[in-house]
Scaffold this motif. Structure first.
Motif, PDB file in Angstrom:
ATOM      1  N   ALA A  58       0.780  -1.115  -0.025  1.00  0.00           N
ATOM      2  CA  ALA A  58       0.059  -0.076   0.017  1.00  0.00           C
ATOM      3  C   ALA A  58       0.853   1.349  -0.059  1.00  0.00           C
ATOM      4  N   SER A  59       1.862   1.212   0.850  1.00  0.00           N
ATOM      5  CA  SER A  59       2.811   2.314   0.957  1.00  0.00           C
ATOM      6  C   SER A  59       3.596   2.620  -0.539  1.00  0.00           C
ATOM      7  N   GLN A  60       4.008   1.477  -1.194  1.00  0.00           N
ATOM      8  CA  GLN A  60       4.701   1.670  -2.412  1.00  0.00           C
ATOM      9  C   GLN A  60       3.700   2.122  -3.527  1.00  0.00           C
ATOM     10  N   GLN A  61       2.373   1.791  -3.439  1.00  0.00           N
ATOM     11  CA  GLN A  61       1.327   2.134  -4.347  1.00  0.00           C
ATOM     12  C   GLN A  61       1.200   3.666  -4.040  1.00  0.00           C
ATOM     13  N   LEU A  62       1.002   4.231  -2.878  1.00  0.00           N
ATOM     14  CA  LEU A  62       0.747   5.372  -2.601  1.00  0.00           C
ATOM     15  C   LEU A  62       1.931   6.241  -3.403  1.00  0.00           C
ATOM     16  N   GLU A  63       3.142   5.752  -3.053  1.00  0.00           N
ATOM     17  CA  GLU A  63       4.410   6.588  -3.485  1.00  0.00           C
ATOM     18  C   GLU A  63       4.414   6.951  -4.830  1.00  0.00           C
ATOM     19  N   ALA A  64       3.963   5.688  -5.647  1.00  0.00           N
ATOM     20  CA  ALA A  64       3.858   5.565  -6.942  1.00  0.00           C
ATOM     21  C   ALA A  64       2.882   6.559  -7.505  1.00  0.00           C
ATOM     22  N   ASP A  65       1.881   6.676  -7.138  1.00  0.00           N
ATOM     23  CA  ASP A  65       0.528   7.481  -7.303  1.00  0.00           C
ATOM     24  C   ASP A  65       1.274   9.140  -7.278  1.00  0.00           C
TER      25      ASP A  65
END
Length: 349
Positions: free
Chosen positions: A280-287
């Motif tokens: 979830a943290s990785q996805q938020l950073e990518a977004d």
């Protein structure tokens, strides 16, 4: 005459995928004790040792594989009584094609017989709500076997009480490579953007995307390798290696493996939770990175305030999720069409 009928019933049961019959008293007591603790909902098996069993018993290899299938049917019965709703088995690796022609032909013929038997047991499958899925590249198989498999998959796809996943013409590296191809296809078709590609999306493109990851993976025969089986899906599973040859597997061997899962359940669950948080943290950073780049190119050089960045982030996440859902629907349609077309061709033949 009654003896003949009894023998026929036993023979039919021995060939059956879905075995009837209760546990004995000691097995019932043990099952109830185990079920008081955390139970695996999905168990995967590497059913190893059929050939060694055949050598040990001075029988043909094919008979060893037959004994292995009988043990699978018995194990499925035990799983049913232990409330294990999903089972995945490594039935035929792509690497098995490298074996002698006689053995490969024998394995494929055994598969034909067993899938024909599965179709004959339609009422039993419906009664128990068994959904059969076959995971692998069926294009590697003879057309008649592809069609038998397609019939079994299509006819049971609406069942939802328990699930049997048969990995056939399968290796994990091939599955992961195919998932990457599916995402590339989605980008080529304009369904998703390259920036949408992620670890969770790759999971959704695997053959096993309809199933939760296994809680417990069991390999028999004393080998301590995964042999290219569910490498992606078992990164946070309990792995149990047992020395018993697969045709000699017992209810007590299964109980021992479940106990190992229960003893390690807390650490396994913690690892899974941490992994989900990291994803979830990785996805938020990518977004956020995608939104920042978009604002930089469309903001006339002016830095966006916090509210505008948050609004842009919410809008981007919504659009990304919609793209991914459209892509996954298209992928599902493509895969369903493959099985439906095979079934239609078999019916019209």
């Amino acid at each position: 005459m009654q003896i003949g009928r009894a023998a026929s019933t036993v023979e039919s049961q021995n060939m059956s995928w879905i075995r009837e019959g209760e546990l004995n008293l000691l097995e019932k007591i043990s099952a109830n004790v185990l079920k008081a603790g955390p139970m695996p909902k999905h168990v995967a098996f590497i059913m190893d040792g059929n050939r060694r069993f055949a050598r040990k018993k001075n029988m043909e290899r094919q008979e060893g594989h037959m004994q292995g299938f009988d043990k699978l049917a018995e194990t499925l019965r035990w799983c049913k009584h232990l409330d294990i709703r999903e089972v995945t088995v490594y039935a035929f690796s792509i690497e098995n094609f490298k074996r002698t022609k006689n053995e490969v032909d024998g394995l494929l013929e055994l598969a034909r017989q067993k899938f024909e038997k599965l179709l004959d047991e339609w009422e039993n499958l419906e009664k128990h709500g068994v959904c059969v899925r076959v995971l692998g590249d069926l294009n590697m198989l003879p057309l008649d076997l592809q069609q038998l498999i397609a019939k079994a998959v299509v006819r049971t796809k609406a069942h939802n009480k328990c699930f049997l996943n048969v990995c056939f013409a399968y290796t994990s590296r091939y599955e992961i490579t195919n998932a990457v191809r599916e995402m590339a296809w989605g980008v080529e078709q304009g369904l998703i953007k390259a920036s949408d590609v992620s670890e969770p999306l790759l999971s959704e493109c695997l053959y096993s995307n309809k199933s939760p990851n296994p809680d417990l993976l069991i390999r028999t025969s004393g080998e301590v390798r995964l042999s290219d089986f569910l490498l992606w899906q078992t990164s946070h599973s309990c792995l149990v290696f047992q020395s018993v040859l697969w045709p000699e597997y017992s209810f007590w061997n299964l109980c021992e493996a479940i106990l190992q899962y229960q003893l390690n359940h807390t650490s396994i669950q913690k690892a899974r939770d941490l992994h989900r948080e990291h994803q979830a943290s990785q996805q938020l950073e990518a977004d956020r990175a995608c939104v920042a780049e978009h604002l930089l190119h469309h903001g006339n050089g002016k830095p966006a305030d916090a509210q505008r960045r948050q609004e842009a982030l919410l809008h981007y996440c919504t659009c990304r999720e919609e793209r991914i859902q459209d892509f996954l629907e298209a992928l599902k349609h493509k895969r369903d069409s493959f099985f439906n077309d095979l079934w239609s061709d078999a019916v019209s033949a």
